[in-house]
Scaffold this active site. Structure first.
Site, PDB file in Angstrom:
ATOM      1  N   ASP A 173      25.170  -0.958  22.109  1.00 39.95           N
ATOM      2  CA  ASP A 173      25.388  -2.229  22.786  1.00 39.95           C
ATOM      3  C   ASP A 173      25.665  -3.336  21.706  1.00 39.95           C
ATOM      4  O   ASP A 173      24.633  -4.162  21.237  1.00 39.95           O
ATOM      5  CB  ASP A 173      24.121  -2.646  23.551  1.00 39.95           C
ATOM      6  N   LYS A 219      19.268   2.794  24.339  1.00 43.74           N
ATOM      7  CA  LYS A 219      19.909   1.588  23.755  1.00 43.74           C
ATOM      8  C   LYS A 219      19.698   1.027  22.536  1.00 43.74           C
ATOM      9  O   LYS A 219      18.700   0.514  22.206  1.00 43.74           O
ATOM     10  CB  LYS A 219      20.040   0.547  25.008  1.00 43.74           C
ATOM     11  N   LYS A 269      28.655  -5.226  22.070  1.00 38.55           N
ATOM     12  CA  LYS A 269      29.596  -6.227  22.611  1.00 38.55           C
ATOM     13  C   LYS A 269      30.547  -6.714  21.887  1.00 38.55           C
ATOM     14  O   LYS A 269      30.519  -8.083  21.498  1.00 38.55           O
ATOM     15  CB  LYS A 269      28.608  -7.451  23.104  1.00 38.55           C
ATOM     16  N   THR A 285      23.065 -11.160  31.911  1.00 32.59           N
ATOM     17  CA  THR A 285      21.957 -11.596  32.977  1.00 32.59           C
ATOM     18  C   THR A 285      21.115 -12.638  32.494  1.00 32.59           C
ATOM     19  O   THR A 285      20.274 -12.868  33.390  1.00 32.59           O
ATOM     20  CB  THR A 285      20.957 -10.130  33.180  1.00 32.59           C
ATOM     21  N   ARG A 304      11.492  -4.406  27.906  1.00 31.33           N
ATOM     22  CA  ARG A 304      10.362  -4.774  27.703  1.00 31.33           C
ATOM     23  C   ARG A 304       9.007  -3.908  28.691  1.00 31.33           C
ATOM     24  O   ARG A 304       8.050  -3.979  28.433  1.00 31.33           O
ATOM     25  CB  ARG A 304      10.074  -6.114  27.753  1.00 31.33           C
ATOM     26  N   ASP A 345      36.502 -10.067  19.983  1.00 31.46           N
ATOM     27  CA  ASP A 345      37.414 -10.419  18.541  1.00 31.46           C
ATOM     28  C   ASP A 345      38.755 -10.365  19.080  1.00 31.46           C
ATOM     29  O   ASP A 345      39.188 -10.023  20.066  1.00 31.46           O
ATOM     30  CB  ASP A 345      36.854  -9.935  17.376  1.00 31.46           C
TER      31      ASP A 345
END
Length: 237
Positions: free
Chosen positions: A59, A32, A61, A122, A214, A64
């Site tokens: 990614d 990603k 997002k 999230t 992570r 607009d």
């Protein structure tokens, strides 16, 4: 497409990505690339990763006005990534135009990137959603409504917490893709995430694909951490 473990490249430079990949198995991975990395490296890193056989979830997002998103997706389609996304909060017209942009921009002979929509981040709690975003109802109701809107707009799936996957499949069917970040190995710090699960729980909840950052990228042994995630994710129920 096999149900993937997608590694979030939480880095800001090409050098950091390449250093990380030297610690990983020498085989194609699903990676990603988010805003921080893409805005620092641009399309050159995407091309390099694709040349090495990796699959890419870009990614960014997009959110607009419909025409801007359509033209943006037309440009992103040329990168030959595997998944791109928008915010479902942009509405049905924006999402439909995003699909049109991808269709128009995808070169002949290659598959169009799958388009998925973010439902609720999230990092968003139900309290924040209600009091700050002024979205009434429960997280379940909001996520389910956005998923249904994404499906009717022609998208292949959504991004959500694994915790909402059963509600999404209830509304949109089992084949509707659910890409779920907020994945941590047991005992790992959750950071800024609020709605998190382990790979095992995400599998049991029915996620199509999980995004792990992570727990792998910050590990002292990323390959061992990745293999542990894979083992939990692919375990037969």
């Amino acid at each position: 497409m096999k149900r993937p473990v997608i590694i979030a490249l939480d880095f800001s430079s090409t050098d950091a990505v390449e250093e990380f990949l030297t610690k990983m198995p020498n085989k194609p991975l699903f990676l990603k690339v988010g805003m921080e990395l893409f805005y620092n490296t641009g399309a050159s890193l995407i091309h390099r990763l694709k040349e090495n056989g990796h699959r890419i979830f870009l990614d960014l997002k997009l959110h607009d006005i419909p025409n801007t998103v359509q033209q943006g997706m037309k440009a992103l389609a040329r990168l030959n990534v595997d998944i791109v996304n928008v915010h479902a909060a942009g509405g049905s017209e924006m999402m439909k135009r995003a699909v049109e942009g991808l269709d128009a921009g995808t070169p002949a002979g290659i598959d169009r990137p799958k388009l998925i929509a973010v439902t609720q981040l999230t990092s968003t709690s139900e309290l924040v959603m209600q009091q700050e975003l002024r979205i009434h109802g429960t997280l379940k109701e909001a996520v389910q409504a956005y998923a249904k809107l994404a499906k009717t707009s022609g998208l292949e799936g959504v991004v959500s917490s694994p915790l909402e996957v059963p509600f999404i499949h209830e509304a949109c069917g089992e084949k509707f893709l659910t890409v779920t970040p907020g994945i941590r190995l047991a005992g790992d710090a959750v950071g800024d995430q609020k709605r998190v699960t382990t790979p095992t729980d995400a599998r049991k909840l029915g996620s199509w694909g999980i995004v792990v950052g992570r727990s792998i990228t910050a590990s002292c042994d990323p390959t061992k951490a990745y293999e542990k995630v894979i083992a939990e994710w692919e375990e037969q129920s």
